[in-house]
Design a protein around this motif. Structure first.
Motif, PDB file in Angstrom:
ATOM      1  N   LYS A  23      12.824   4.479  -5.627  1.00 55.77           N
ATOM      2  CA  LYS A  23      12.920   4.460  -3.738  1.00 55.77           C
ATOM      3  C   LYS A  23      13.090   5.052  -3.926  1.00 55.77           C
ATOM      4  O   LYS A  23      12.462   5.445  -1.994  1.00 55.77           O
ATOM      5  CB  LYS A  23      14.537   3.658  -3.693  1.00 55.77           C
ATOM      6  CG  LYS A  23      15.309   2.575  -4.406  1.00 55.77           C
ATOM      7  CD  LYS A  23      16.325   1.925  -4.215  1.00 55.77           C
ATOM      8  CE  LYS A  23      16.993   0.944  -4.724  1.00 55.77           C
ATOM      9  NZ  LYS A  23      18.655   0.633  -4.276  1.00 55.77           N
ATOM     10  N   LEU A  24      13.024   6.529  -4.585  1.00 59.91           N
ATOM     11  CA  LEU A  24      12.878   7.488  -3.813  1.00 59.91           C
ATOM     12  C   LEU A  24      11.479   7.935  -4.084  1.00 59.91           C
ATOM     13  O   LEU A  24      10.370   8.571  -3.666  1.00 59.91           O
ATOM     14  CB  LEU A  24      13.650   8.745  -4.361  1.00 59.91           C
ATOM     15  CG  LEU A  24      15.083   9.161  -4.017  1.00 59.91           C
ATOM     16  CD1 LEU A  24      15.925   9.815  -4.994  1.00 59.91           C
ATOM     17  CD2 LEU A  24      15.454   8.845  -2.716  1.00 59.91           C
ATOM     18  N   PHE A  25      10.828   7.154  -4.858  1.00 56.72           N
ATOM     19  CA  PHE A  25       9.509   7.607  -5.087  1.00 56.72           C
ATOM     20  C   PHE A  25       8.361   7.805  -3.914  1.00 56.72           C
ATOM     21  O   PHE A  25       7.284   8.309  -3.369  1.00 56.72           O
ATOM     22  CB  PHE A  25       8.854   6.825  -6.404  1.00 56.72           C
ATOM     23  CG  PHE A  25       9.182   7.069  -7.906  1.00 56.72           C
ATOM     24  CD1 PHE A  25      10.400   8.263  -7.817  1.00 56.72           C
ATOM     25  CD2 PHE A  25       8.286   6.725  -8.766  1.00 56.72           C
ATOM     26  CE1 PHE A  25      10.469   8.308  -8.972  1.00 56.72           C
ATOM     27  CE2 PHE A  25       9.310   6.651  -9.293  1.00 56.72           C
ATOM     28  CZ  PHE A  25      10.264   7.646 -10.094  1.00 56.72           C
ATOM     29  N   ALA A  71       0.656  -0.796   0.125  1.00 60.44           N
ATOM     30  CA  ALA A  71       0.229  -0.212   0.372  1.00 60.44           C
ATOM     31  C   ALA A  71       0.671   1.608   0.443  1.00 60.44           C
ATOM     32  O   ALA A  71       0.978   2.058  -1.101  1.00 60.44           O
ATOM     33  CB  ALA A  71      -1.154  -0.053   1.150  1.00 60.44           C
ATOM     34  N   VAL A  72       2.213   1.215   0.674  1.00 60.94           N
ATOM     35  CA  VAL A  72       2.556   2.270   0.595  1.00 60.94           C
ATOM     36  C   VAL A  72       3.584   2.769  -0.688  1.00 60.94           C
ATOM     37  O   VAL A  72       4.052   3.197  -0.847  1.00 60.94           O
ATOM     38  CB  VAL A  72       4.173   2.553   1.923  1.00 60.94           C
ATOM     39  CG1 VAL A  72       5.164   3.076   1.939  1.00 60.94           C
ATOM     40  CG2 VAL A  72       2.954   2.242   3.013  1.00 60.94           C
ATOM     41  N   GLY A  73       3.774   1.272  -0.881  1.00 64.28           N
ATOM     42  CA  GLY A  73       4.685   1.470  -2.492  1.00 64.28           C
ATOM     43  C   GLY A  73       3.507   1.744  -3.604  1.00 64.28           C
ATOM     44  O   GLY A  73       3.716   2.656  -4.567  1.00 64.28           O
ATOM     45  N   VAL A 106       0.903   4.652  -8.144  1.00 59.63           N
ATOM     46  CA  VAL A 106       0.242   4.641  -8.893  1.00 59.63           C
ATOM     47  C   VAL A 106      -0.225   6.554  -9.250  1.00 59.63           C
ATOM     48  O   VAL A 106      -1.138   6.113  -9.211  1.00 59.63           O
ATOM     49  CB  VAL A 106      -0.834   3.490  -8.286  1.00 59.63           C
ATOM     50  CG1 VAL A 106      -1.983   4.105  -8.816  1.00 59.63           C
ATOM     51  CG2 VAL A 106       0.026   2.282  -8.428  1.00 59.63           C
ATOM     52  N   PHE A 107      -0.222   7.173  -7.598  1.00 62.73           N
ATOM     53  CA  PHE A 107      -1.765   7.891  -7.281  1.00 62.73           C
ATOM     54  C   PHE A 107      -0.920   9.175  -8.158  1.00 62.73           C
ATOM     55  O   PHE A 107      -0.775  10.437  -7.104  1.00 62.73           O
ATOM     56  CB  PHE A 107      -1.539   7.788  -5.416  1.00 62.73           C
ATOM     57  CG  PHE A 107      -2.883   6.493  -5.411  1.00 62.73           C
ATOM     58  CD1 PHE A 107      -4.025   6.772  -5.606  1.00 62.73           C
ATOM     59  CD2 PHE A 107      -2.241   6.080  -4.598  1.00 62.73           C
ATOM     60  CE1 PHE A 107      -4.582   5.334  -5.450  1.00 62.73           C
ATOM     61  CE2 PHE A 107      -3.038   4.303  -4.591  1.00 62.73           C
ATOM     62  CZ  PHE A 107      -4.084   4.499  -4.530  1.00 62.73           C
ATOM     63  N   GLY A 108       0.435   9.102  -8.349  1.00 65.84           N
ATOM     64  CA  GLY A 108       0.942  10.685  -8.717  1.00 65.84           C
ATOM     65  C   GLY A 108       0.350  11.866  -9.570  1.00 65.84           C
ATOM     66  O   GLY A 108       0.238  12.563  -9.207  1.00 65.84           O
TER      67      GLY A 108
END
Length: 641
Positions: free
Chosen positions: A182-184, A27-29, A34-36
């Motif tokens: 990894k920063l996303f 969910a965090v990933g 996905v939500f950008g």
């Protein structure tokens, strides 16, 4: 309670904890990937309803009416249609329009309804390419425009900075996103948290804005300004752009983690920010409000924090654009596998993540289109007119496919399916209709891109079908060939694999080889690669073999439309075809077709010329099937369609 039972329960509890932990991590990933797109909408969506092509008066009626529309649009379109209903329509765990079309086609077969569903899906895919061009342009440009709220004189640098960032984004694609990816999640988690914090600050100053949760304020807006209320939907829909990404990326994260991210974090943060923007404007004097509405998202932050907000928003739009570009690569790969796009060079940018791919042709086309959009439209407000039509068009098509899904796949009763589909059709149809007046002001661009893409997609599919039919008509049956070749050809050591598009008949490359070289290898394999109407195929059912006799075998490899067609890798584990395959003793023979003018063409001459051009410029089967370059022989043949 016995010790065994206690241990069992402890183990079960630990297993459950691990499952919950894994779901939370996904969910965090998902927040970072996905939500950008939907997450960057607050930068421009609320603003456009008041300063767009059909500006509204800055009064309580319109401010509460608009924010109420945003809330209910997000609830109906994103939460109900996509997250609740469409996420149930997975094709072996995969989502997206093409996966939905494949799911429906498998049920409807070759019926006329199945053909209509396929065409709708193809057109939605065509519109997606227009969307994937506009999203990076409007997102990055709207974020960089925030600099003018820090210092008005920076306005002349907005376009150069935006273009520099966008060009850098496309140049980075070849390197992949493994490192920067990894920063996303940390960046987007920070970004959404800031959205919520800024919203809460202004809601506390004017809590009466929460009354807009009542749909009566949206109804009252329509009752007072019927025409303007309808046209305002064309800007309100910008708040839900990116909803289709939730469905498309379902296969990467699963419906559970995506629902947790949406309902538990992303949706509350977005709504707090939208309500906060409205509360801020309501709390201002008329003159100050008129100035603030030009860029309310950035004005929410105090002066000293405005520049950091601009930088954070720019990073968020950069990430959102990256997700859209990666989506364009994935959709193109699916379209290639399903036979709507010619073979293109596909590079893998990660040794561990199978889905991270790079398609040079798509990347450069998108980059040129994005640069032209920025230089032509000049600001995000102008681009907003072009944005909505592609998104709402795709949503409307998804609704049509959803109605077919209810009846044909899920077998719902008509009295239940029609009212539910009708509600969604009414909502999505209203959004699409409200965007139609924007066509002269920029909405023509995604429609033009969609029409061109649709023409190319359907032309390739039709031409490919005709070419296969013509080749099948003149193909020699394999049994007859095996008997005639038994005494007419010299057998030489090694293995020859002849790639064939059809499972029936002898490929032209094999006929040309025996005609010109007068030899036949000890082991001859006629190999056909078939793409199934599902994302993945069970590896144990990958290869199907039929022995013809005299060392000749018919082999069929099955792949899902989201899998990489790596023929040598599949052959390594195959022993049921006369023994193991040694690549140094194996030659691959390919046919390259050249089209000839036909007296009775199967499609219009202009489409036949487009198909011939696409055929000439398609990547070779050697690249697409990852064949060893020093073991490939290519033989030409001519065909009329």
């Amino acid at each position: 309670m016995s010790q065994a039972v206690a241990d069992s329960e402890d183990g079960s509890g630990q297993s459950g904890d691990r499952k919950v932990s894994a779901k939370v991590k996904l969910a965090v990933g998902a927040v970072g990937i996905v939500f950008g797109d939907i997450g960057t909408s607050p930068i421009y969506a609320f603003r456009e309803t008041f300063v767009g092509p059909h500006p509204l008066t800055l009064d309580t009626l319109h401010l509460l009416g608009v924010v109420s529309l945003i809330f209910w649009a997000m609830t109906f379109v994103v939460s109900l249609q996509y997250v609740t209903v469409l996420m149930r329509a997975d094709n072996n765990g995969q989502g997206g329009t093409l996966a939905l079309v494949a799911l429906i086609s498998n049920k409807l077969g070759r019926s006329s309804y199945g053909w209509v569903a396929v065409m709708l899906g193809v057109f939605a895919t065509a519109l997606f390419y227009g969307d994937s061009m506009i999203t990076p342009a409007i997102s990055v440009l709207s974020a960089v425009e925030g600099l003018t709220t820090v210092e008005a004189r920076l306005g002349e640098f907005v376009i150069p900075i935006a273009l520099t960032l966008l060009i850098a984004l496309f140049l980075l694609q070849r390197r992949g996103t493994t490192t920067i990816g990894k920063l996303f999640s940390p960046v987007m988690l920070t970004y959404f948290s800031v959205l919520a914090f800024l919203g809460i600050i202004h809601i506390v100053d004017h809590p009466a804005v929460l009354a807009a949760l009542n749909p009566w304020y949206a109804v009252q807006f329509f009752m007072t300004d019927k025409t303007l209320g309808f046209l305002a939907l064309g800007s309100v829909v910008l708040a839900v752009t990116g909803a289709e990404a939730l469905y498309t990326d379902m296969g990467h994260f699963g419906r559970g983690p995506l629902r947790i991210s949406w309902f538990g974090f992303v949706m509350p943060c977005l709504l707090l920010n939208y309500f906060g923007q409205a509360a801020m404007i309501l709390n201002m004097e008329a003159a100050a409000a008129a100035e603030a509405i030009k860029n309310p998202f950035f004005v929410m932050a105090p002066d000293m924090y405005r520049l950091p907000l601009v930088l954070l928003a720019t990073c968020a739009t950069f990430i959102a654009s990256q997700a859209v570009i990666s989506g364009a690569f994935s959709v193109t790969q699916q379209a290639i596998q399903l036979g709507f796009v010619p073979r293109l060079s596909i590079l893998h940018t990660s040794e561990t993540e199978h889905g991270q791919i790079y398609i040079p042709f798509v990347n450069w086309v998108l980059m040129v289109a994005v640069i032209l959009l920025v230089l032509t439209f000049r600001n995000s407000s102008n681009l907003a007119s072009a944005y909505g039509i592609a998104v709402t068009g795709a949503m409307l098509i998804d609704t049509c496919l959803m109605a077919v899904l209810f009846i044909a796949v899920w077998k719902w009763r008509w009295w239940m399916a029609i009212p539910i589909a009708g509600v969604f059709f009414l909502v999505d149809g209203a959004f699409f209709g409200a965007n139609l007046p924007k066509v002269p002001d920029g909405g023509w661009f995604p429609l033009l891109v969609g029409a061109i893409a649709f023409t190319f997609l359907t032309t390739w599919a039709r031409g490919r079908k005709l070419m296969r039919e013509r080749m099948s008509e003149v193909a020699l049956p394999i049994e007859i060939f095996a008997k005639s070749a038994r005494n007419s050809a010299i057998r030489v050591p090694g293995t020859a694999i002849f790639m064939a598009s059809n499972t029936g008949g002898v490929p032209s490359a094999l006929l040309h080889n025996i005609k010109h070289n007068k030899v036949l290898h000890e082991r001859v394999v006629i190999l056909t690669v078939q793409i199934a109407g599902k994302p993945f195929v069970d590896p144990s059912k990958r290869i199907e073999i039929n022995e013809v006799g005299d060392g000749i075998f018919r082999m069929v490899m099955h792949y899902g439309f989201m899998e990489e067609t790596d023929v040598p890798a599949a052959l390594k584990g195959c022993e049921a075809c006369g023994g193991m395959f040694d690549m140094m003793q194996t030659s691959f023979f390919l046919s390259r077709q050249t089209l000839l003018p036909s007296k009775n063409p199967g499609m219009s001459i202009w489409r036949e010329k487009i198909f011939a051009w696409m055929l000439r410029n398609a990547a070779t089967a050697m690249e697409f099937f990852r064949l060893p370059t020093n073991r490939v022989v290519e033989l030409g043949s001519q065909v009329e369609i």
